[in-house]
Motif scaffolding. Structure first.
Motif, PDB file in Angstrom:
ATOM      1  N   PRO A 157      16.770  -1.344 -24.135  1.00 55.67           N
ATOM      2  CA  PRO A 157      15.871  -1.079 -23.005  1.00 55.67           C
ATOM      3  C   PRO A 157      14.403  -1.084 -23.401  1.00 55.67           C
ATOM      4  CG  PRO A 157      16.913   0.947 -23.737  1.00 55.67           C
ATOM      5  CD  PRO A 157      17.580  -0.165 -24.500  1.00 55.67           C
ATOM      6  N   ASN A 158      13.590  -1.714 -22.573  1.00 52.81           N
ATOM      7  CA  ASN A 158      12.133  -1.696 -22.710  1.00 52.81           C
ATOM      8  C   ASN A 158      11.607  -0.950 -21.499  1.00 52.81           C
ATOM      9  OD1 ASN A 158      11.014  -4.022 -24.887  1.00 52.81           O
ATOM     10  ND2 ASN A 158      13.139  -4.250 -24.213  1.00 52.81           N
ATOM     11  N   HIS A 159      11.043   0.225 -21.722  1.00 49.47           N
ATOM     12  CA  HIS A 159      10.696   1.119 -20.619  1.00 49.47           C
ATOM     13  C   HIS A 159       9.295   0.872 -20.082  1.00 49.47           C
ATOM     14  CE1 HIS A 159      14.313   3.564 -20.951  1.00 49.47           C
ATOM     15  NE2 HIS A 159      14.187   3.467 -22.265  1.00 49.47           N
ATOM     16  N   ALA A 160       9.215   0.791 -18.746  1.00 53.25           N
ATOM     17  CA  ALA A 160       7.940   0.600 -18.066  1.00 53.25           C
ATOM     18  C   ALA A 160       7.766   1.663 -16.990  1.00 53.25           C
ATOM     19  CB  ALA A 160       7.881  -0.789 -17.436  1.00 53.25           C
ATOM     20  N   ALA A 161       6.572   1.696 -16.398  1.00 60.53           N
ATOM     21  CA  ALA A 161       6.284   2.609 -15.296  1.00 60.53           C
ATOM     22  C   ALA A 161       5.449   1.868 -14.263  1.00 60.53           C
ATOM     23  CB  ALA A 161       5.545   3.844 -15.797  1.00 60.53           C
ATOM     24  N   ASP A 162       5.796   2.037 -12.987  1.00 60.54           N
ATOM     25  CA  ASP A 162       5.122   1.315 -11.908  1.00 60.54           C
ATOM     26  C   ASP A 162       4.601   2.286 -10.849  1.00 60.54           C
ATOM     27  OD1 ASP A 162       5.616  -1.421 -12.783  1.00 60.54           O
ATOM     28  OD2 ASP A 162       7.725  -1.010 -12.356  1.00 60.54           O
ATOM     29  N   PRO A 163       3.278   2.509 -10.780  1.00 61.03           N
ATOM     30  CA  PRO A 163       2.718   3.385  -9.749  1.00 61.03           C
ATOM     31  C   PRO A 163       2.517   2.628  -8.430  1.00 61.03           C
ATOM     32  CG  PRO A 163       0.984   2.663 -11.232  1.00 61.03           C
ATOM     33  CD  PRO A 163       2.260   2.042 -11.729  1.00 61.03           C
ATOM     34  N   VAL A 164       3.195   3.068  -7.382  1.00 63.41           N
ATOM     35  CA  VAL A 164       3.047   2.454  -6.063  1.00 63.41           C
ATOM     36  C   VAL A 164       2.069   3.324  -5.265  1.00 63.41           C
ATOM     37  CG1 VAL A 164       4.237   1.618  -4.002  1.00 63.41           C
ATOM     38  CG2 VAL A 164       5.454   1.715  -6.202  1.00 63.41           C
ATOM     39  N   VAL A 165       0.820   2.892  -5.187  1.00 62.42           N
ATOM     40  CA  VAL A 165      -0.222   3.653  -4.486  1.00 62.42           C
ATOM     41  C   VAL A 165      -0.352   3.104  -3.073  1.00 62.42           C
ATOM     42  CG1 VAL A 165      -2.677   4.250  -4.451  1.00 62.42           C
ATOM     43  CG2 VAL A 165      -1.423   4.206  -6.620  1.00 62.42           C
ATOM     44  N   THR A 166      -0.165   3.985  -2.071  1.00 60.04           N
ATOM     45  CA  THR A 166      -0.138   3.542  -0.682  1.00 60.04           C
ATOM     46  C   THR A 166      -1.119   4.320   0.201  1.00 60.04           C
ATOM     47  OG1 THR A 166       1.717   5.060  -0.225  1.00 60.04           O
ATOM     48  CG2 THR A 166       2.269   2.770  -0.761  1.00 60.04           C
ATOM     49  N   ARG A 167      -1.429   3.701   1.336  1.00 58.49           N
ATOM     50  CA  ARG A 167      -2.220   4.335   2.394  1.00 58.49           C
ATOM     51  C   ARG A 167      -1.834   3.664   3.713  1.00 58.49           C
ATOM     52  NH1 ARG A 167      -8.271   1.513   1.668  1.00 58.49           N
ATOM     53  NH2 ARG A 167      -7.669  -0.531   2.507  1.00 58.49           N
ATOM     54  N   TRP A 168      -2.195   4.270   4.828  1.00 55.65           N
ATOM     55  CA  TRP A 168      -1.948   3.661   6.127  1.00 55.65           C
ATOM     56  C   TRP A 168      -3.045   2.644   6.448  1.00 55.65           C
ATOM     57  CZ3 TRP A 168       2.718   4.331   7.731  1.00 55.65           C
ATOM     58  CH2 TRP A 168       3.393   5.530   7.455  1.00 55.65           C
ATOM     59  N   LYS A 169      -2.663   1.533   7.041  1.00 52.98           N
ATOM     60  CA  LYS A 169      -3.655   0.576   7.514  1.00 52.98           C
ATOM     61  C   LYS A 169      -4.369   1.176   8.737  1.00 52.98           C
ATOM     62  CE  LYS A 169      -4.293  -4.253   8.861  1.00 52.98           C
ATOM     63  NZ  LYS A 169      -3.639  -5.569   9.086  1.00 52.98           N
ATOM     64  N   ARG A 170      -5.685   1.122   8.740  1.00 54.15           N
ATOM     65  CA  ARG A 170      -6.457   1.713   9.846  1.00 54.15           C
ATOM     66  C   ARG A 170      -7.431   0.694  10.429  1.00 54.15           C
ATOM     67  NH1 ARG A 170      -5.721   7.331   9.724  1.00 54.15           N
ATOM     68  NH2 ARG A 170      -4.692   8.059   7.803  1.00 54.15           N
ATOM     69  N   ASP A 171      -7.752   0.899  11.707  1.00 52.67           N
ATOM     70  CA  ASP A 171      -8.722   0.021  12.347  1.00 52.67           C
ATOM     71  C   ASP A 171     -10.136   0.537  12.116  1.00 52.67           C
ATOM     72  OD1 ASP A 171      -9.130   2.159  14.079  1.00 52.67           O
ATOM     73  OD2 ASP A 171      -7.879   1.308  15.671  1.00 52.67           O
ATOM     74  N   GLY A 172     -11.118  -0.100  12.752  1.00 52.24           N
ATOM     75  CA  GLY A 172     -12.515   0.260  12.529  1.00 52.24           C
ATOM     76  C   GLY A 172     -12.875   1.663  12.952  1.00 52.24           C
ATOM     77  N   THR A 173     -12.051   2.261  13.824  1.00 49.35           N
ATOM     78  CA  THR A 173     -12.332   3.632  14.276  1.00 49.35           C
ATOM     79  C   THR A 173     -11.544   4.676  13.497  1.00 49.35           C
ATOM     80  OG1 THR A 173     -10.602   3.486  15.983  1.00 49.35           O
ATOM     81  CG2 THR A 173     -12.848   2.829  16.609  1.00 49.35           C
ATOM     82  N   GLY A 174     -10.767   4.212  12.504  1.00 52.77           N
ATOM     83  CA  GLY A 174     -10.023   5.151  11.672  1.00 52.77           C
ATOM     84  C   GLY A 174      -8.620   5.450  12.145  1.00 52.77           C
ATOM     85  N   ASN A 175      -8.176   4.810  13.222  1.00 53.60           N
ATOM     86  CA  ASN A 175      -6.818   5.037  13.735  1.00 53.60           C
ATOM     87  C   ASN A 175      -5.806   4.158  12.998  1.00 53.60           C
ATOM     88  OD1 ASN A 175      -7.571   6.906  15.805  1.00 53.60           O
ATOM     89  ND2 ASN A 175      -8.335   5.163  17.014  1.00 53.60           N
ATOM     90  N   LYS A 176      -4.592   4.679  12.835  1.00 55.73           N
ATOM     91  CA  LYS A 176      -3.538   3.913  12.178  1.00 55.73           C
ATOM     92  C   LYS A 176      -3.191   2.686  13.019  1.00 55.73           C
ATOM     93  CE  LYS A 176      -1.383   7.962  10.018  1.00 55.73           C
ATOM     94  NZ  LYS A 176      -0.164   8.807   9.958  1.00 55.73           N
ATOM     95  N   VAL A 177      -2.924   1.573  12.317  1.00 54.89           N
ATOM     96  CA  VAL A 177      -2.571   0.327  12.994  1.00 54.89           C
ATOM     97  C   VAL A 177      -1.056   0.192  13.040  1.00 54.89           C
ATOM     98  CG1 VAL A 177      -2.729  -2.186  12.921  1.00 54.89           C
ATOM     99  CG2 VAL A 177      -4.703  -0.793  12.244  1.00 54.89           C
ATOM    100  N   ALA A 178      -0.523   0.020  14.244  1.00 56.52           N
ATOM    101  CA  ALA A 178       0.920  -0.144  14.409  1.00 56.52           C
ATOM    102  C   ALA A 178       1.268  -1.627  14.539  1.00 56.52           C
ATOM    103  CB  ALA A 178       1.403   0.607  15.639  1.00 56.52           C
ATOM    104  N   HIS A 179       2.468  -1.988  14.110  1.00 55.90           N
ATOM    105  CA  HIS A 179       2.905  -3.375  14.239  1.00 55.90           C
ATOM    106  C   HIS A 179       3.206  -3.665  15.713  1.00 55.90           C
ATOM    107  CE1 HIS A 179       5.470  -6.958  13.860  1.00 55.90           C
ATOM    108  NE2 HIS A 179       4.782  -7.189  12.745  1.00 55.90           N
TER     109      HIS A 179
END
Length: 339
Positions: A157-179
């Motif tokens: 085994p060759n051990h690695a680490a993967d940081p998944v850094v996330t945030r919500w997509k927001r519009d110009g007024t700061g509101n979350k964008v829904a699909h």
């Protein structure tokens, strides 16, 4: 037996993902019910055959080496195959003896302690015990058509680490964008473009000997997504202060275990711990200028959906994160999941 079942069950997920890559996008029970197979304790008590996809591709990364072809029904080590004749390959960069690599298996004075902590080197697998055959570790997910270590430094085994850094997509007024189709909020993650293969990926890297996973996750994110290696001491101190809030908060362990990676061989393979750090308000990451560094050729925020094509098993990790936060993934909801 439990350890063996754990590795076998892991292959269900890798098989589902590999199959999905070979076929057009479509809904399936396995693809839409991953949340019910929690990646840390998803191991169920049934037996299935091994399968991996990217670990069978040719040419081998960074070379013109072609793997011996391994039919799907011959991947599993439990399937007898007397004529199996894999190609032997270890890259010159590994054979040159860098600090991150093991010597050749028959070198004098090299007595690796497989399946245990070997000094500062962790040779335990996250999926339990692995077989040692003719002095070499055997890939727990099956045949790959290639022996030796390829580009990987460690036998086993060759051990690695993967940081998944996330945030919500927001519009110009700061509101979350829904699909527009699913109505679910769209999640974004920090992605890098790898220099070696030019594929988009989660910023991450190898765990140094004696290093804690938490330290690797933080270090790799700073080096690849914030170019910390090129920063002045003052700039580094500022980055540390800004990142402290993000990396010290409660986090979500997305996945721990074997990775279907194109660098894998019969005797060396990648394992990782992927961890999600979520910036709920966006206040932390909005003030951090992304800048590609180290092994990254580019870095950016990427909208998450099933259309993403990412390096190794990274799309699978991202899928699990969207389920954790109830974010948008697919326009096709697929069949309902039942407990």
């Amino acid at each position: 037996l439990q350890r063996a079942v754990a590795v076998l069950s892991l292959s269900v997920v890798l098989s589902a993902r590999g199959a999905a890559q070979r076929r057009p996008a479509r809904s399936s029970s396995s693809a839409n019910c991953w949340s019910h197979l929690h990646p840390v304790n998803m191991f169920n008590s049934y037996s299935v055959k091994f399968y991996h996809s990217k670990a069978l591709t040719s040419p081998y990364p960074g070379s013109h080496i072609e793997r011996s072809q391994v039919p799907e029904d011959k991947v599993d080590w439990l399937t007898e195959w007397e004529d199996y004749n894999p190609v032997e390959y270890t890259a010159k960069s590994v054979l040159s003896g860098p600090s991150w690599a093991d010597p050749q298996i028959n070198d004098k004075g090299f007595f690796p302690k497989f399946n245990e902590r070997d000094g500062e080197v962790e040779r335990k697998s996250l999926n339990g015990l692995y077989v040692i055959e003719n002095g070499r570790p055997r890939n727990p997910a099956g045949r790959t058509g290639l022996t030796g270590r390829g580009l990987l430094g460690r036998w086993g085994p060759n051990h690695a680490a993967d940081p998944v850094v996330t945030r919500w997509k927001r519009d110009g007024t700061g509101n979350k964008v829904a699909h527009p189709v699913t109505g679910k909020n769209i999640l974004q993650f920090v992605a890098i473009k790898r220099r070696d293969c030019e594929e988009w990926a989660i910023p991450g890297g190898m765990v140094d000997p004696g290093e804690k996973i938490s330290a690797t996750l933080r270090r790799e994110f700073k080096e690849e997504a914030l170019n910390s290696l090129e920063k002045s001491p003052e700039e580094k101190a500022k980055l540390e202060k800004q990142l402290h809030k993000l990396f010290s908060q409660e986090h979500f362990v997305v996945y721990r275990g074997y990775v279907d990676d194109p660098r894998n061989t019969d005797n060396a393979w990648m394992e990782t711990e992927a961890v999600n750090y979520h910036d709920e308000t966006g206040e932390t990451m909005d003030n951090l200028p992304l800048e590609a560094g180290d092994d990254a050729g580019a870095v950016k925020w990427v909208d998450i959906s099933e259309k993403l094509e990412l390096y190794a098993s990274h799309s699978y990790f991202i899928k699990l994160v969207t389920e954790k936060w109830g974010a948008h993934w697919s326009e096709d909801p697929g069949p309902e999941c039942h407990e």
